[in-house]
Design a protein around this motif. Sequence first.
Motif, mmCIF file in Angstrom:
data_model
loop_
_atom_site.group_PDB
_atom_site.id
_atom_site.type_symbol
_atom_site.label_atom_id
_atom_site.label_comp_id
_atom_site.label_asym_id
_atom_site.label_seq_id
_atom_site.Cartn_x
_atom_site.Cartn_y
_atom_site.Cartn_z
ATOM 1 N N ALA A 144 -2.319 -3.949 3.087
ATOM 2 C CA ALA A 144 -2.989 -3.662 4.355
ATOM 3 C C ALA A 144 -3.940 -4.771 4.799
ATOM 4 C CB ALA A 144 -3.744 -2.337 4.254
ATOM 5 N N TYR A 145 -4.676 -5.376 3.872
ATOM 6 C CA TYR A 145 -5.622 -6.411 4.291
ATOM 7 C C TYR A 145 -5.635 -7.648 3.400
ATOM 8 C CZ TYR A 145 -8.516 -3.981 0.823
ATOM 9 O OH TYR A 145 -8.973 -3.386 -0.321
ATOM 10 N N LYS A 146 -5.024 -7.594 2.219
ATOM 11 C CA LYS A 146 -4.961 -8.779 1.352
ATOM 12 C C LYS A 146 -3.714 -9.591 1.686
ATOM 13 C CE LYS A 146 -7.098 -6.584 -2.694
ATOM 14 N NZ LYS A 146 -6.828 -6.125 -4.049
ATOM 15 N N GLN A 147 -3.767 -10.872 1.343
ATOM 16 C CA GLN A 147 -2.590 -11.721 1.517
ATOM 17 C C GLN A 147 -1.688 -11.519 0.303
ATOM 18 O OE1 GLN A 147 -3.957 -15.728 2.210
ATOM 19 N NE2 GLN A 147 -4.359 -15.292 4.349
ATOM 20 N N LEU A 148 -1.018 -10.377 0.290
ATOM 21 C CA LEU A 148 -0.251 -9.962 -0.881
ATOM 22 C C LEU A 148 1.012 -9.228 -0.446
ATOM 23 C CD1 LEU A 148 -0.352 -9.579 -4.046
ATOM 24 C CD2 LEU A 148 -1.466 -7.401 -3.585
ATOM 25 N N VAL A 149 2.157 -9.670 -0.980
ATOM 26 C CA VAL A 149 3.421 -8.984 -0.717
ATOM 27 C C VAL A 149 3.581 -7.927 -1.809
ATOM 28 C CG1 VAL A 149 5.893 -9.259 -0.340
ATOM 29 C CG2 VAL A 149 4.357 -11.161 0.153
ATOM 30 N N LEU A 150 3.723 -6.666 -1.412
ATOM 31 C CA LEU A 150 3.812 -5.575 -2.381
ATOM 32 C C LEU A 150 5.223 -5.406 -2.945
ATOM 33 C CD1 LEU A 150 1.633 -2.888 -0.578
ATOM 34 C CD2 LEU A 150 0.950 -4.448 -2.402
ATOM 35 N N HIS A 151 6.254 -5.613 -2.110
ATOM 36 C CA HIS A 151 7.629 -5.378 -2.563
ATOM 37 C C HIS A 151 8.591 -6.105 -1.630
ATOM 38 C CE1 HIS A 151 11.298 -3.125 -3.646
ATOM 39 N NE2 HIS A 151 10.676 -2.901 -4.796
ATOM 40 N N ALA A 152 9.754 -6.505 -2.137
ATOM 41 C CA ALA A 152 10.773 -7.168 -1.316
ATOM 42 C C ALA A 152 12.152 -6.624 -1.667
ATOM 43 C CB ALA A 152 10.732 -8.673 -1.533
ATOM 44 N N ASP A 153 12.966 -6.388 -0.654
ATOM 45 C CA ASP A 153 14.340 -5.895 -0.823
ATOM 46 C C ASP A 153 15.310 -6.969 -0.353
ATOM 47 O OD1 ASP A 153 12.804 -3.648 -1.163
ATOM 48 O OD2 ASP A 153 14.082 -2.336 0.011
ATOM 49 N N PHE A 154 16.307 -7.259 -1.183
ATOM 50 C CA PHE A 154 17.339 -8.222 -0.833
ATOM 51 C C PHE A 154 18.702 -7.534 -0.913
ATOM 52 C CE2 PHE A 154 13.847 -10.713 -2.538
ATOM 53 C CZ PHE A 154 13.714 -11.727 -1.618
ATOM 54 N N GLN A 155 19.599 -7.884 0.006
ATOM 55 C CA GLN A 155 20.952 -7.326 -0.006
ATOM 56 C C GLN A 155 21.948 -8.440 -0.286
ATOM 57 O OE1 GLN A 155 22.218 -5.636 3.704
ATOM 58 N NE2 GLN A 155 24.175 -4.967 2.890
ATOM 59 N N ARG A 156 22.848 -8.178 -1.245
ATOM 60 C CA ARG A 156 23.903 -9.152 -1.524
ATOM 61 C C ARG A 156 24.856 -9.210 -0.332
ATOM 62 N NH1 ARG A 156 24.093 -5.834 -6.095
ATOM 63 N NH2 ARG A 156 23.000 -6.713 -7.879
ATOM 64 N N VAL A 157 25.372 -10.398 -0.064
ATOM 65 C CA VAL A 157 26.323 -10.538 1.037
ATOM 66 C C VAL A 157 27.626 -11.122 0.517
ATOM 67 C CG1 VAL A 157 24.614 -10.720 2.878
ATOM 68 C CG2 VAL A 157 25.339 -12.775 1.714
ATOM 69 N N ASP A 158 28.711 -10.649 1.096
ATOM 70 C CA ASP A 158 30.049 -11.131 0.781
ATOM 71 C C ASP A 158 30.479 -12.025 1.932
ATOM 72 O OD1 ASP A 158 32.674 -11.544 0.172
ATOM 73 O OD2 ASP A 158 33.242 -9.434 0.016
#
Length: 195
Positions: free
Chosen positions: A80-94
């Motif tokens: 919310a206010y820190k310069q922090l990424v909490l989570h990331a989602d990546f999708q594989r591509v064909d």
Amino acid sequence: MKVVAFARTQQGTGASRRLRNAGQTPGIIYGGAAAPELIALDGNALFHALKKEAFHGSILDLELDGKTQKVLLRDFQMHAYKQLVLHADFQRVDASQPIHAKVALHFVNAEISPAVKLSGAIVSHVLNELDVSCLPGQLPEFITVDLSTLEAGQSIHVSQLALPEGVTVVAHGQDQTVATSSIPRGAATAEAAAE
């Protein structure tokens, strides 16, 4: 662009908190024929990569345990206010399967359009990104919207955009407005008074 990830075995709130305290960001890779994999990424590198527009709109090379996979950033959560990424989602591509992705719009030539230059109109951007479908290799980093022919009181619609080869717009049954031009009310009344 290349992303380096590390496999992680522990999951849950406590494990994620420990990862973030160690300067890493938890994430997941899903899609394709393989099972979803839990990963950890360097939090600082990811934070700075997310500032680049190309990171959001291009196919990434994700290296995990010495193997490289083609992935697309699908989602991320910020603190919310820190310069922090909490989570990331990546999708594989064909490479042979079409993908749906949101591509940023870049507006050019507004200052030379008749609407602005001759009529003193204000150009409003209605859309900032466009939902497109294409093969992974044809995914554009951005789509350019040329405003040089825009007249006062007119709009530019999705059907008028010059799309790269192989890219189609995922239309939701309508020709959406991309940008409009309108003369400010104060300017219009001043013109009428002058006449």
